[in-house]
Design a protein around this motif. Structure first.
Motif, PDB file in Angstrom:
ATOM      1  N   TYR B  68       0.846  -1.300  -0.110  1.00  0.00           N
ATOM      2  CA  TYR B  68       0.077  -0.023   0.049  1.00  0.00           C
ATOM      3  C   TYR B  68       0.845   1.245  -0.027  1.00  0.00           C
ATOM      4  O   TYR B  68       0.521   2.289   0.524  1.00  0.00           O
ATOM      5  CB  TYR B  68      -1.051   0.173   1.412  1.00  0.00           C
ATOM      6  CG  TYR B  68      -1.831  -1.254   1.172  1.00  0.00           C
ATOM      7  CD1 TYR B  68      -3.040  -1.278   0.470  1.00  0.00           C
ATOM      8  CD2 TYR B  68      -1.484  -2.192   2.111  1.00  0.00           C
ATOM      9  CE1 TYR B  68      -3.639  -2.512   0.424  1.00  0.00           C
ATOM     10  CE2 TYR B  68      -2.325  -3.370   2.149  1.00  0.00           C
ATOM     11  CZ  TYR B  68      -3.405  -3.426   1.243  1.00  0.00           C
ATOM     12  OH  TYR B  68      -4.318  -4.586   1.361  1.00  0.00           O
ATOM     13  N   GLY B  69       1.871   1.136  -0.642  1.00  0.00           N
ATOM     14  CA  GLY B  69       2.652   2.464  -0.728  1.00  0.00           C
ATOM     15  C   GLY B  69       3.643   2.837   0.653  1.00  0.00           C
ATOM     16  O   GLY B  69       4.177   3.935   0.576  1.00  0.00           O
ATOM     17  N   ILE B  70       3.422   1.946   1.570  1.00  0.00           N
ATOM     18  CA  ILE B  70       4.114   2.469   2.982  1.00  0.00           C
ATOM     19  C   ILE B  70       5.551   2.434   2.563  1.00  0.00           C
ATOM     20  O   ILE B  70       5.995   3.525   3.386  1.00  0.00           O
ATOM     21  CB  ILE B  70       3.506   1.422   4.056  1.00  0.00           C
ATOM     22  CG1 ILE B  70       2.160   1.419   4.268  1.00  0.00           C
ATOM     23  CG2 ILE B  70       4.418   1.617   5.377  1.00  0.00           C
ATOM     24  CD1 ILE B  70       1.705   0.411   5.269  1.00  0.00           C
ATOM     25  N   PRO B  71       6.323   1.650   1.940  1.00  0.00           N
ATOM     26  CA  PRO B  71       7.614   2.009   2.037  1.00  0.00           C
ATOM     27  C   PRO B  71       8.137   3.446   1.354  1.00  0.00           C
ATOM     28  O   PRO B  71       8.989   3.885   1.705  1.00  0.00           O
ATOM     29  CB  PRO B  71       8.230   0.681   1.055  1.00  0.00           C
ATOM     30  CG  PRO B  71       7.215  -0.132   1.231  1.00  0.00           C
ATOM     31  CD  PRO B  71       5.980   0.513   1.194  1.00  0.00           C
ATOM     32  N   ALA B  75       9.991   6.230   3.088  1.00  0.00           N
ATOM     33  CA  ALA B  75      11.305   6.757   2.450  1.00  0.00           C
ATOM     34  C   ALA B  75      11.050   8.279   2.142  1.00  0.00           C
ATOM     35  O   ALA B  75      11.991   9.138   2.529  1.00  0.00           O
ATOM     36  CB  ALA B  75      11.485   6.083   1.168  1.00  0.00           C
ATOM     37  N   VAL B  76      10.037   8.551   1.480  1.00  0.00           N
ATOM     38  CA  VAL B  76       9.811   9.944   1.346  1.00  0.00           C
ATOM     39  C   VAL B  76      10.072  11.000   2.647  1.00  0.00           C
ATOM     40  O   VAL B  76      10.653  11.992   2.809  1.00  0.00           O
ATOM     41  CB  VAL B  76       8.475  10.417   0.753  1.00  0.00           C
ATOM     42  CG1 VAL B  76       8.242  11.867   0.895  1.00  0.00           C
ATOM     43  CG2 VAL B  76       8.459   9.906  -0.470  1.00  0.00           C
ATOM     44  N   ALA B  77       9.283  10.412   3.744  1.00  0.00           N
ATOM     45  CA  ALA B  77       9.476  11.203   4.993  1.00  0.00           C
ATOM     46  C   ALA B  77      10.648  11.274   5.535  1.00  0.00           C
ATOM     47  O   ALA B  77      11.408  12.166   6.056  1.00  0.00           O
ATOM     48  CB  ALA B  77       8.528  10.370   6.166  1.00  0.00           C
ATOM     49  N   GLY B  96      17.532   8.181   2.133  1.00  0.00           N
ATOM     50  CA  GLY B  96      16.357   7.704   1.655  1.00  0.00           C
ATOM     51  C   GLY B  96      16.289   6.692   0.885  1.00  0.00           C
ATOM     52  O   GLY B  96      15.410   5.672   0.936  1.00  0.00           O
ATOM     53  N   THR B  97      17.170   6.710  -0.415  1.00  0.00           N
ATOM     54  CA  THR B  97      17.003   5.497  -1.182  1.00  0.00           C
ATOM     55  C   THR B  97      17.771   4.230  -0.493  1.00  0.00           C
ATOM     56  O   THR B  97      16.796   3.031  -0.885  1.00  0.00           O
ATOM     57  CB  THR B  97      18.095   5.813  -2.396  1.00  0.00           C
ATOM     58  OG1 THR B  97      17.798   6.969  -3.051  1.00  0.00           O
ATOM     59  CG2 THR B  97      18.041   4.888  -3.610  1.00  0.00           C
ATOM     60  N   GLY B  98      18.648   4.155   0.378  1.00  0.00           N
ATOM     61  CA  GLY B  98      18.939   3.087   1.025  1.00  0.00           C
ATOM     62  C   GLY B  98      17.912   2.533   1.866  1.00  0.00           C
ATOM     63  O   GLY B  98      17.648   1.471   1.870  1.00  0.00           O
ATOM     64  N   VAL B  99      17.210   3.358   2.616  1.00  0.00           N
ATOM     65  CA  VAL B  99      16.035   2.879   3.625  1.00  0.00           C
ATOM     66  C   VAL B  99      14.988   2.566   2.600  1.00  0.00           C
ATOM     67  O   VAL B  99      14.649   1.173   2.891  1.00  0.00           O
ATOM     68  CB  VAL B  99      15.371   4.112   4.451  1.00  0.00           C
ATOM     69  CG1 VAL B  99      14.171   3.724   4.968  1.00  0.00           C
ATOM     70  CG2 VAL B  99      16.387   4.651   5.410  1.00  0.00           C
ATOM     71  N   TYR B 100      14.806   3.007   1.432  1.00  0.00           N
ATOM     72  CA  TYR B 100      13.953   2.348   0.569  1.00  0.00           C
ATOM     73  C   TYR B 100      14.059   0.916   0.036  1.00  0.00           C
ATOM     74  O   TYR B 100      13.498   0.165  -0.156  1.00  0.00           O
ATOM     75  CB  TYR B 100      13.532   3.318  -0.466  1.00  0.00           C
ATOM     76  CG  TYR B 100      12.351   2.727  -1.581  1.00  0.00           C
ATOM     77  CD1 TYR B 100      11.040   2.706  -1.111  1.00  0.00           C
ATOM     78  CD2 TYR B 100      12.736   2.280  -2.861  1.00  0.00           C
ATOM     79  CE1 TYR B 100      10.232   2.325  -2.197  1.00  0.00           C
ATOM     80  CE2 TYR B 100      12.008   1.802  -3.659  1.00  0.00           C
ATOM     81  CZ  TYR B 100      10.462   2.047  -3.233  1.00  0.00           C
ATOM     82  OH  TYR B 100       9.564   1.302  -4.096  1.00  0.00           O
ATOM     83  N   HIS B 110       6.150  -5.819   4.515  1.00  0.00           N
ATOM     84  CA  HIS B 110       5.135  -6.934   4.538  1.00  0.00           C
ATOM     85  C   HIS B 110       4.851  -7.767   5.619  1.00  0.00           C
ATOM     86  O   HIS B 110       4.037  -8.081   6.411  1.00  0.00           O
ATOM     87  CB  HIS B 110       5.821  -7.751   3.410  1.00  0.00           C
ATOM     88  CG  HIS B 110       5.153  -7.593   2.193  1.00  0.00           C
ATOM     89  ND1 HIS B 110       4.037  -7.617   1.565  1.00  0.00           N
ATOM     90  CD2 HIS B 110       5.813  -6.987   1.100  1.00  0.00           C
ATOM     91  CE1 HIS B 110       3.687  -7.390   0.322  1.00  0.00           C
ATOM     92  NE2 HIS B 110       4.442  -6.802  -0.004  1.00  0.00           N
ATOM     93  N   CYS B 111       6.272  -7.938   6.583  1.00  0.00           N
ATOM     94  CA  CYS B 111       6.365  -8.758   7.507  1.00  0.00           C
ATOM     95  C   CYS B 111       5.863  -8.066   8.847  1.00  0.00           C
ATOM     96  O   CYS B 111       4.873  -8.710   9.606  1.00  0.00           O
ATOM     97  CB  CYS B 111       7.841  -9.015   8.000  1.00  0.00           C
ATOM     98  SG  CYS B 111       8.781  -9.971   6.845  1.00  0.00           S
ATOM     99  N   LEU B 112       5.801  -6.847   8.669  1.00  0.00           N
ATOM    100  CA  LEU B 112       5.204  -5.992   9.893  1.00  0.00           C
ATOM    101  C   LEU B 112       3.766  -5.907   9.835  1.00  0.00           C
ATOM    102  O   LEU B 112       3.005  -6.182  10.852  1.00  0.00           O
ATOM    103  CB  LEU B 112       5.745  -4.492   9.770  1.00  0.00           C
ATOM    104  CG  LEU B 112       7.042  -4.144  10.639  1.00  0.00           C
ATOM    105  CD1 LEU B 112       7.432  -2.799  10.301  1.00  0.00           C
ATOM    106  CD2 LEU B 112       6.835  -4.364  11.903  1.00  0.00           C
TER     107      LEU B 112
END
Lengths: 235, 116
Positions: B68-71, B75-77, B96-100, B110-112
């Motif tokens: 649902y666009g959560i990643p 990452a934007v935040a 940001g890119t690394g986190v994404y 997904h796991c969360l």
């Protein structure tokens, strides 16, 4: 904008060494972003000359990232051209403030205009202007070194692509991150927030009504129309 | 169209139009100041274009299906927070890119969500 005190420059020190000192911050920045660009192009399966030609002929960070993104998404040439215009439209503002500096640069002027990236613009407008007949050459060295860093970094990024031990899935998010950074810079520097709100609402609305493929041009046209209507409030 | 022809054509068009955006102010306003309406519009074009481009990038996300666009939102935040804090474009984009990349490759979100 007031220029710092003009000085007679480049006479004593070697001009190349001086230009190198000026451009060190850009060397660091371009190395990082250029390697990311090279890696991205590699991960999309394009040949090396795509990196080289884009960095040599287009020479625009955000423009190259979104260009390769659209190319790989199968977008048409007209759309790629239009997005290029939009993304680089900020350059139009730069030239307006560089007339005086570029006035006596002679044969170097066309290259200086071609190589006017965000970073080169920032260097040229924050360092003291060079006076006299050396100006063209001094500016040229700065602009040229910057482009050499950019091309080299892109080629390095492409070359190390196959040795990178981890997956590059998600690397394309760098483009979104780049635009978020540019948007925040605009938000900080632009006092009026209404244009952001207009553009955001228009963009979301156009996406929902017309779809992602058509949203860029429609959003921009509608936003500019709204700007015209609200001229009295914003000016 | 042959693949390489299409790439070369696209690069040529991008190069020509990028140069156009850089040379236009020198050609159009070399002697006189630009008209007021142009100055008015052009000062708001960069803010609007950047806003539209951020929406455009996020419009690619599938908001209907997991995750649902959560990643993307996280990452934007991260990018926005880092940038407001340090004002260093490189740090913001790289972290940001690394986190994404971590989130989409590890399936962390997904796991969360399954856990909830």
């Amino acid at each position: 904008m007031n220029d710092p005190d003009p000085r007679e420059s480049s006479n004593k020190e070697a001009p190349l060494a001086e230009a190198f000192t000026t451009t060190v911050p850009v060397l660091l920045g371009y190395t990082a972003i250029g390697i990311a660009f090279g890696l991205l192009v590699y991960s999309m399966g394009y040949p090396w000359w795509v990196v080289f030609l884009m960095s040599a002929l287009i020479y625009a960070g955000a423009g190259q990232f979104i260009g390769i993104d659209l190319l790989s998404a199968g977008s048409g040439i007209p759309e790629i051209g239009l997005v290029t215009l939009l993304v680089n439209s900020r350059h139009m503002v730069y030239g307006l403030s560089l007339h005086n500096r570029f006035h006596n640069t002679g044969g170097y002027k066309p290259y200086l205009i071609f190589a006017l990236t965000d970073e080169t613009y920032a260097l040229l407008t924050t360092t003291p202007p060079v006076t006299g007949s050396n100006a063209g050459r001094a500016y040229f060295l700065v602009a040229f070194l910057n482009q050499m860093y950019w091309i080299s970094a892109g080629m390095i990024g492409f070359s190390i692509g196959k040795y990178i031990p981890f997956s590059t899935e998600g690397l394309g998010f760098a483009l979104t991150a780049l635009f978020v950074v540019l948007l925040i810079e605009q938000l900080v520097s632009c006092r009026k927030k209404l244009p952001f709100i207009i553009a955001g609402c228009v963009a979301v609305g156009t996406f929902l009504l017309a779809g992602r493929d058509n949203m860029l041009i429609i959003s921009l046209v509608v936003s500019i129309a709204a700007l015209m209507v609200l001229r009295r409030r914003l000016e | 169209m042959e693949v390489h022809t299409r790439i070369l054509l696209a690069i040529g068009v991008m190069a020509a139009l990028t140069f156009f955006t850089r040379v236009a102010p020198f050609l159009l306003f070399s002697r006189r100041n630009p008209p007021r309406i142009i100055r008015y519009v052009q000062q708001y074009i960069p803010p609007m274009v950047m806003t539209i481009l951020v929406v455009y990038c996020l419009a690619d996300v599938d908001w209907q299906a997991a995750p649902y666009g959560i990643p993307e939102l996280i990452a934007v935040a991260v990018v926005a927070a880092l940038h407001l804090w340090r004002r260093n474009a490189l740090i913001s984009i790289f972290c940001g890119t690394g986190v994404y990349m971590f989130m989409v490759q590890s399936g962390a979100v997904h796991c969360l969500m399954r856990g909830l």
